[in-house]
Design an enzyme around this catalytic site. Structure first.
Site, mmCIF file in Angstrom:
data_model
loop_
_atom_site.group_PDB
_atom_site.id
_atom_site.type_symbol
_atom_site.label_atom_id
_atom_site.label_comp_id
_atom_site.label_asym_id
_atom_site.label_seq_id
_atom_site.Cartn_x
_atom_site.Cartn_y
_atom_site.Cartn_z
ATOM 1 C CD GLU A 184 -2.837 1.449 0.403
ATOM 2 O OE1 GLU A 184 -3.208 0.465 -0.279
ATOM 3 O OE2 GLU A 184 -3.300 2.592 0.245
ATOM 4 N N GLY A 189 14.666 1.715 -0.999
ATOM 5 C CA GLY A 189 13.387 1.391 -1.635
ATOM 6 C C GLY A 189 13.452 0.037 -2.326
ATOM 7 N N GLY A 198 19.624 2.602 -2.006
ATOM 8 C CA GLY A 198 18.972 1.352 -2.395
ATOM 9 C C GLY A 198 17.954 0.852 -1.380
ATOM 10 C CE1 TYR A 232 8.315 1.343 -7.032
ATOM 11 C CE2 TYR A 232 6.444 2.411 -8.073
ATOM 12 C CZ TYR A 232 7.255 2.232 -6.975
ATOM 13 O OH TYR A 232 6.997 2.928 -5.832
ATOM 14 C CG ASN A 283 6.246 9.137 -8.758
ATOM 15 O OD1 ASN A 283 7.370 9.478 -9.146
ATOM 16 N ND2 ASN A 283 5.986 8.812 -7.512
#
Lengths: 162, 162
Positions: free
Chosen positions: B86, B100, B98, B134, B127
């Site tokens: 979430e 994240g 690093g 990602y 974003n």
């Protein structure tokens, strides 16, 4: 009160119906090739020691007509759970009786009863009849958000990173 | 193994950090006006009798640097739970280490360890740095799906329908 329609929580005896609904929904979404669910897998994850989702069965005149499968999500901004509706399906021969709407109304009541801040679900962007139906019921399209998914080999590769 | 970085499950003593992270993330997303979370609400829903989500705290050299909050969703096609991330946030002063990525890798490992079929999360469509990050980690954008949300008075109106 429409006495033709009964909504009730699903039990293990409903597993054949649940699996049939999932397969029929996948066919409608043109995603049948993705379905690997079977009764044993559904039993373990829905009716085992840690149920990951809840199911409501809609019966019309005593016959299984549709279902809703949902779980709790969470909003950090509200610090409250929400209800996320993963699947909603009404068999074609039972459409036009308001069964889909009744399932959504039922979940909205559950959401309030459980002190949830939101009721959410996703829709395929080409499914315009569904989008119009949902908007008429008060849904707002969160179309600035995009879902990211990591699955299969990509999930294993990510887990193996440094 | 980077010994500067420690990831650990959050406990009640982390509530002030969790609330601070939620507020800092909302500020970054330009959504601060939506945050009504406070420590009591977070305690009740994250550390009460029915925890609705789990939190991982990232510490960098012993200081709280970021967090991930996740819960289990469910795939009917797979008949398996998934992990839905979430919130993921790293404080600006701790970026570039690093952290994240380490949180995402940690959740991918959790997903495999818990026999989950997927790791999913949402991203705001503006974003672009996040989206690129990602995708490099193996995420697929599910951009044919749109989230519907019913909340507040619309939820009460839906629950009151016949």
């Amino acid at each position: 009160m429409n006495t033709d329609l009964q909504l009730r929580p699903a039990g293990e005896a409903d597993l054949p119906h649940i699996l049939a609904f999932i397969r029929e929904l996948a066919e409608y979404e043109k995603l049948s090739h993705q379905v690997v669910a079977d009764e044993d897998k559904l039993r373990a994850t829905l009716f085992g020691p840690r149920p990951y989702a809840e199911v409501v069965i809609a019966e019309w005149q005593g016959r299984p007509a549709g279902f809703a499968l949902f779980f709790h999500n969470y909003s950090t901004f509200l610090a409250k759970p929400g209800i996320y509706l993963e699947d909603l399906f009404v068999r074609p021969e039972f459409r036009g009786h308001g069964i889909g709407k009744a399932l959504l109304v039922h979940l909205a009541r559950e959401a309030l009863a459980r002190d949830c801040g939101r009721l959410e679900w996703s829709v395929l962007d080409w499914n315009e009849p569904a989008i119009g139906f949902y908007q008429a019921l008060g849904a707002r399209l969160m179309d600035e958000w995009i879902i990211n998914r990591v699955t299969g080999e990509a999930l294993e590769r990510l887990a193996a990173k440094g």
